[in-house]
Design a protein around this motif. Structure first.
Motif, PDB file in Angstrom:
ATOM      1  N   VAL A  90       0.798  -1.232   0.000  1.00 56.95           N
ATOM      2  CA  VAL A  90       0.000   0.000   0.000  1.00 56.95           C
ATOM      3  C   VAL A  90       0.830   1.282   0.000  1.00 56.95           C
ATOM      4  N   THR A  91       1.981   1.294   0.697  1.00 57.16           N
ATOM      5  CA  THR A  91       2.723   2.558   0.806  1.00 57.16           C
ATOM      6  C   THR A  91       3.247   3.081  -0.535  1.00 57.16           C
ATOM      7  N   PRO A  92       3.622   2.230  -1.515  1.00 58.03           N
ATOM      8  CA  PRO A  92       4.043   2.798  -2.801  1.00 58.03           C
ATOM      9  C   PRO A  92       2.966   3.632  -3.502  1.00 58.03           C
ATOM     10  N   GLU A 135      -0.930 -10.747 -10.811  1.00 57.57           N
ATOM     11  CA  GLU A 135      -2.294 -10.963 -11.278  1.00 57.57           C
ATOM     12  C   GLU A 135      -2.393 -10.970 -12.802  1.00 57.57           C
ATOM     13  N   TYR A 136      -1.278 -10.702 -13.511  1.00 53.96           N
ATOM     14  CA  TYR A 136      -1.298 -10.557 -14.965  1.00 53.96           C
ATOM     15  C   TYR A 136      -1.797 -11.815 -15.666  1.00 53.96           C
ATOM     16  N   LYS A 137      -1.471 -12.978 -15.108  1.00 58.17           N
ATOM     17  CA  LYS A 137      -1.849 -14.235 -15.753  1.00 58.17           C
ATOM     18  C   LYS A 137      -3.367 -14.395 -15.860  1.00 58.17           C
ATOM     19  N   ARG A 138      -4.114 -13.624 -15.083  1.00 65.70           N
ATOM     20  CA  ARG A 138      -5.568 -13.698 -15.132  1.00 65.70           C
ATOM     21  C   ARG A 138      -6.157 -12.718 -16.157  1.00 65.70           C
ATOM     22  N   GLY A 139      -5.311 -11.888 -16.740  1.00 63.40           N
ATOM     23  CA  GLY A 139      -5.787 -10.891 -17.701  1.00 63.40           C
ATOM     24  C   GLY A 139      -4.997  -9.609 -17.575  1.00 63.40           C
ATOM     25  N   ILE A 140      -4.868  -8.883 -18.686  1.00 64.59           N
ATOM     26  CA  ILE A 140      -3.988  -7.720 -18.699  1.00 64.59           C
ATOM     27  C   ILE A 140      -4.445  -6.611 -17.746  1.00 64.59           C
ATOM     28  N   LEU A 141      -5.733  -6.569 -17.442  1.00 69.88           N
ATOM     29  CA  LEU A 141      -6.239  -5.533 -16.552  1.00 69.88           C
ATOM     30  C   LEU A 141      -6.325  -5.987 -15.095  1.00 69.88           C
ATOM     31  N   GLU A 142      -5.977  -7.234 -14.826  1.00 68.04           N
ATOM     32  CA  GLU A 142      -6.120  -7.757 -13.468  1.00 68.04           C
ATOM     33  C   GLU A 142      -5.283  -7.025 -12.424  1.00 68.04           C
ATOM     34  N   ILE A 147      -6.000  -3.831  -7.378  1.00 66.50           N
ATOM     35  CA  ILE A 147      -5.893  -2.640  -6.531  1.00 66.50           C
ATOM     36  C   ILE A 147      -7.223  -2.385  -5.829  1.00 66.50           C
ATOM     37  N   PHE A 148      -8.318  -2.503  -6.585  1.00 63.05           N
ATOM     38  CA  PHE A 148      -9.619  -2.174  -6.034  1.00 63.05           C
ATOM     39  C   PHE A 148     -10.247  -3.333  -5.265  1.00 63.05           C
ATOM     40  N   LYS A 149      -9.601  -4.493  -5.297  1.00 62.60           N
ATOM     41  CA  LYS A 149     -10.036  -5.604  -4.454  1.00 62.60           C
ATOM     42  C   LYS A 149      -9.410  -5.504  -3.070  1.00 62.60           C
ATOM     43  N   GLU A 150      -8.331  -4.750  -2.964  1.00 59.99           N
ATOM     44  CA  GLU A 150      -7.606  -4.579  -1.705  1.00 59.99           C
ATOM     45  C   GLU A 150      -8.010  -3.242  -1.101  1.00 59.99           C
ATOM     46  N   LYS A 151      -8.776  -3.291  -0.012  1.00 60.15           N
ATOM     47  CA  LYS A 151      -9.315  -2.068   0.569  1.00 60.15           C
ATOM     48  C   LYS A 151      -8.212  -1.095   0.984  1.00 60.15           C
ATOM     49  N   GLY A 152      -7.083  -1.633   1.457  1.00 63.79           N
ATOM     50  CA  GLY A 152      -5.980  -0.771   1.863  1.00 63.79           C
ATOM     51  C   GLY A 152      -5.443   0.056   0.706  1.00 63.79           C
ATOM     52  N   CYS A 153      -5.449  -0.505  -0.503  1.00 63.34           N
ATOM     53  CA  CYS A 153      -4.986   0.228  -1.688  1.00 63.34           C
ATOM     54  C   CYS A 153      -5.928   1.378  -2.018  1.00 63.34           C
ATOM     55  N   ILE A 154      -7.221   1.112  -1.924  1.00 58.21           N
ATOM     56  CA  ILE A 154      -8.205   2.165  -2.199  1.00 58.21           C
ATOM     57  C   ILE A 154      -8.025   3.314  -1.215  1.00 58.21           C
ATOM     58  N   TYR A 155      -7.883   2.972   0.067  1.00 55.10           N
ATOM     59  CA  TYR A 155      -7.668   4.001   1.075  1.00 55.10           C
ATOM     60  C   TYR A 155      -6.435   4.840   0.750  1.00 55.10           C
ATOM     61  N   MET A 156      -5.345   4.165   0.342  1.00 53.71           N
ATOM     62  CA  MET A 156      -4.095   4.879   0.127  1.00 53.71           C
ATOM     63  C   MET A 156      -4.145   5.775  -1.099  1.00 53.71           C
TER      64      MET A 156
END
Length: 286
Positions: A90-92, A135-142, A147-156
């Motif tokens: 999250v910090t980056p 997450e790339y192996k699941r699709g180029i936009l994964e 990011i938006f599946k991880e609540k800490g990333c959204i907060y940051m």
């Protein structure tokens, strides 16, 4: 380039304060926020004995009244982010602040980076993508979806935007006073709303300040260093440049996350952090 040294010292102090914050597992989030400012306050208040008190105009007090509530909200979200998600993940995202600063600095201060600096912004976005490259192996936009599946990333990400506002307001306040004076009064003023929050919502948990004093004290110490170096740097250069260098704190955080907390996926996160910082460097140098 003295401002760059001050910015790096501010970045290191920021990341080190985060380490002590994450090491505390039995304290409430709001107590940790309060501790950052409360235990930093004695160090910054000492500055008042060694500096000249500047004359303050109405603009100073007006801008200060705008900055404090935005800062309070940013820190509430910041502490939540580093507590619920990996520090190295999250910090980056704080390196996104220069991206937002391109717009907020222009609106507030009429400051704008050079055209090449905009390429640096592109690299910051690529670095953000790299943070979740697994997450790339699941699709180029994964990676972006992750990011938006991880609540800490959204907060940051929200925090990065809010800090782009307070950084500009802070520069106005520094220019209207002095770096050391602003450092000396800003944290004590921020303690007040956090004490009010603690009084009404965490009255029974205030004792955590005493029981965790040994771990909370270093948070305040390094946080005081952070704001002092920050305010010295920000008066010497335009805000997007200074904040870009300060966001090298993500590099320190990734390294701390790996060596102290044994966090996984360190290679992709370190690569992402470095790309983001290279982008920030372009913003600074050009």
């Amino acid at each position: 380039m003295l401002w760059a040294l001050y910015s790096l010292l501010s970045a290191f102090s920021w990341a080190t304060a985060d380490v002590f914050t994450k090491k505390i597992s039995k304290a409430d989030d709001y107590i940790l926020i309060l501790a950052r400012f409360l235990f930093a306050t004695p160090f910054v208040l000492l500055l008042l004995f060694f500096i000249e008190i500047p004359k303050l105009d109405n603009i100073f007090w007006f801008v200060l009244s705008l900055a404090i509530p935005v800062e309070v909200l940013a820190w509430i979200l910041y502490i939540k982010a580093i507590r619920i998600s990996s520090l190295s993940l999250v910090t980056p995202f704080l390196a996104l602040t220069p991206l937002f600063l391109v717009f907020t600095s222009f609106v507030i201060l009429k400051e704008l980076p050079t055209p090449i600096g905009f390429f640096g912004i592109f690299l910051v976005v690529i670095g953000t993508y790299t943070l979740n490259l697994k997450e790339y192996k699941r699709g180029i936009l994964e990676p972006f979806k992750a990011i938006f599946k991880e609540k800490g990333c959204i907060y940051m990400i929200i925090v990065a935007f809010l800090f782009s506002i307070t950084a500009n307001l802070g520069k106005i306040l520094v220019l209207k006073s002095s770096p050391l004076f602003f450092s000396a009064i800003y944290f004590p003023l921020l303690v007040i709303p956090f004490l009010i929050i603690a009084y009404f919502t965490l009255r029974e948990k205030i004792t955590q300040l005493k029981s965790n004093f040994r771990n909370l004290f270093p948070i305040g110490l390094f946080f005081a260093f952070m704001v002092i170096f920050h305010n010295f740097a920000i008066q010497l250069v335009i805000v997007p440049y200074m904040i870009s260098i300060k966001r090298t704190s993500s590099i320190f955080s990734v390294l701390y996350g790996h060596f102290i907390f044994k966090e996984k996926n360190i290679k992709e996160r370190l690569a992402g952090a470095f790309i983001m910082v290279i982008g920030a460097a372009l913003i600074i140098l050009f």
